[in-house]
Design a protein around this motif. Structure first.
Motif, PDB file in Angstrom:
ATOM      1  N   ILE A  10     152.898  10.422  10.557  1.00  0.00           N
ATOM      2  CA  ILE A  10     152.909  10.526   9.161  1.00  0.00           C
ATOM      3  C   ILE A  10     154.350  10.031   8.561  1.00  0.00           C
ATOM      4  CG2 ILE A  10     152.836  12.020   7.010  1.00  0.00           C
ATOM      5  CD1 ILE A  10     150.163  11.401   8.410  1.00  0.00           C
ATOM      6  N   PRO A  20     155.708  17.858   4.478  1.00  0.00           N
ATOM      7  CA  PRO A  20     154.351  18.220   3.779  1.00  0.00           C
ATOM      8  C   PRO A  20     154.085  19.574   3.644  1.00  0.00           C
ATOM      9  CG  PRO A  20     154.459  16.928   6.111  1.00  0.00           C
ATOM     10  CD  PRO A  20     155.712  17.294   5.665  1.00  0.00           C
ATOM     11  N   GLN A  26     151.140  24.029  10.604  1.00  0.00           N
ATOM     12  CA  GLN A  26     152.104  23.094  11.257  1.00  0.00           C
ATOM     13  C   GLN A  26     152.479  23.745  12.652  1.00  0.00           C
ATOM     14  OE1 GLN A  26     155.302  21.757   8.771  1.00  0.00           O
ATOM     15  NE2 GLN A  26     153.935  21.554   6.940  1.00  0.00           N
ATOM     16  N   PHE A  65     156.846  14.001  11.892  1.00  0.00           N
ATOM     17  CA  PHE A  65     155.512  14.883  11.439  1.00  0.00           C
ATOM     18  C   PHE A  65     154.449  14.056  11.885  1.00  0.00           C
ATOM     19  CE2 PHE A  65     158.428  17.048   8.709  1.00  0.00           C
ATOM     20  CZ  PHE A  65     157.960  18.436   8.683  1.00  0.00           C
ATOM     21  N   LEU A  67     150.143  14.177  12.260  1.00  0.00           N
ATOM     22  CA  LEU A  67     148.799  14.666  11.537  1.00  0.00           C
ATOM     23  C   LEU A  67     147.896  14.583  12.814  1.00  0.00           C
ATOM     24  CD1 LEU A  67     147.387  16.001   9.121  1.00  0.00           C
ATOM     25  CD2 LEU A  67     146.667  13.980   8.420  1.00  0.00           C
ATOM     26  N   LYS A  70     143.492  15.126  11.024  1.00  0.00           N
ATOM     27  CA  LYS A  70     143.417  15.806   9.509  1.00  0.00           C
ATOM     28  C   LYS A  70     143.450  17.016   9.149  1.00  0.00           C
ATOM     29  CE  LYS A  70     141.907  11.159   7.742  1.00  0.00           C
ATOM     30  NZ  LYS A  70     143.421  10.421   8.440  1.00  0.00           N
ATOM     31  N   TYR A  73     149.370  19.820  11.538  1.00  0.00           N
ATOM     32  CA  TYR A  73     150.643  18.936  11.832  1.00  0.00           C
ATOM     33  C   TYR A  73     151.235  19.389  13.180  1.00  0.00           C
ATOM     34  CZ  TYR A  73     150.598  17.332   6.998  1.00  0.00           C
ATOM     35  OH  TYR A  73     150.039  16.722   5.788  1.00  0.00           O
ATOM     36  N   TRP A  74     151.530  18.432  14.004  1.00  0.00           N
ATOM     37  CA  TRP A  74     152.359  18.716  14.932  1.00  0.00           C
ATOM     38  C   TRP A  74     153.820  18.125  14.448  1.00  0.00           C
ATOM     39  CZ3 TRP A  74     150.904  18.423  20.675  1.00  0.00           C
ATOM     40  CH2 TRP A  74     149.726  19.241  20.860  1.00  0.00           C
ATOM     41  N   VAL A  75     154.797  19.002  14.666  1.00  0.00           N
ATOM     42  CA  VAL A  75     156.266  18.747  13.968  1.00  0.00           C
ATOM     43  C   VAL A  75     157.170  18.838  15.155  1.00  0.00           C
ATOM     44  CG1 VAL A  75     158.046  19.725  12.478  1.00  0.00           C
ATOM     45  CG2 VAL A  75     155.549  20.134  11.977  1.00  0.00           C
TER      46      VAL A  75
END
Length: 199
Positions: A10, A20, A26, A65, A67, A70, A73-75
């Motif tokens: 993202i 986000p 997250q 980040f 996604l 949808k 999130y993987w951060v």
């Protein structure tokens, strides 16, 4: 059910305004710059080059980040503890990570350490941040394939004691190389999120 194959990059955040904040969970990954964080993420997602594996540690200088389907999130936090980076740069990374923890966006934390070594002072600091967030977190002891079976229990005990891990924090031996521990890590993440396991 989350489809891990439906994952997209993202943005890279350089400040808090880039985070986000749309209410999706997250899942945050952190670790020393040479601990194999990108390789762990790639293994969990079954993707070879999804999170870039740098030939030089310390390459992730933003918060990245991704996604997933949808739905979450993987951060990817900047790798910490890389000596060849200037103090000013390290301070900037630290401030960015601190902003992220203060934002209240974290749903589940994943801290990656090296199973072969006693955790560093930076590892302890990161564990403290996760602890203070009051959110569930998992510790992955990566590079399981690099130690003997006889070393496993002792090394895990040293990690748990050094990081002062509460009993409820899972400490999972993992091999990004061979995939050991992958299913357990994913099961724990989805359990904490209250979602079904990956499709």
């Amino acid at each position: 059910m989350l489809n891990l194959h439906n994952a997209e990059f993202i943005r890279s955040a350089v400040s808090e305004r880039d985070f986000p904040a749309d209410g999706l969970p997250q899942i945050v990954f952190s670790g020393k710059s040479n601990v194999g964080k990108s390789s762990v993420i790639n293994r969990l997602l079954n993707r070879k080059n999804f999170a870039r594996v740098g030939g030089q540690p310390g390459k992730t200088i933003h918060i990245n980040f991704f996604l997933l389907d949808k739905q979450a999130y993987w951060v990817d936090l900047p790798g910490y503890g890389y000596a060849k980076v200037s103090k000013a740069e390290r301070d900037r990374w630290g401030a960015l990570i601190e902003q992220y923890f203060a934002s209240g966006l974290l749903s589940v934390g994943v801290q990656i350490v090296d199973i072969r070594h006693k955790p560093t002072g930076d590892d302890v600091t990161m564990a403290n941040w996760f602890r203070m967030s009051d959110m569930p977190w998992i510790v992955i002891a990566n590079k399981h394939d690099k130690i003997k079976k006889s070393q496993l229990e002792g090394n895990l005990n040293i990690i748990r004691q050094t990081l002062l891990l509460p009993e409820e924090v899972p400490l999972i031996p993992f091999s990004a190389e061979k995939g050991t521990g992958k299913d357990e890590v994913l099961a724990r993440i989805f359990d904490f999120l209250g979602k079904d396991g990956p499709a």
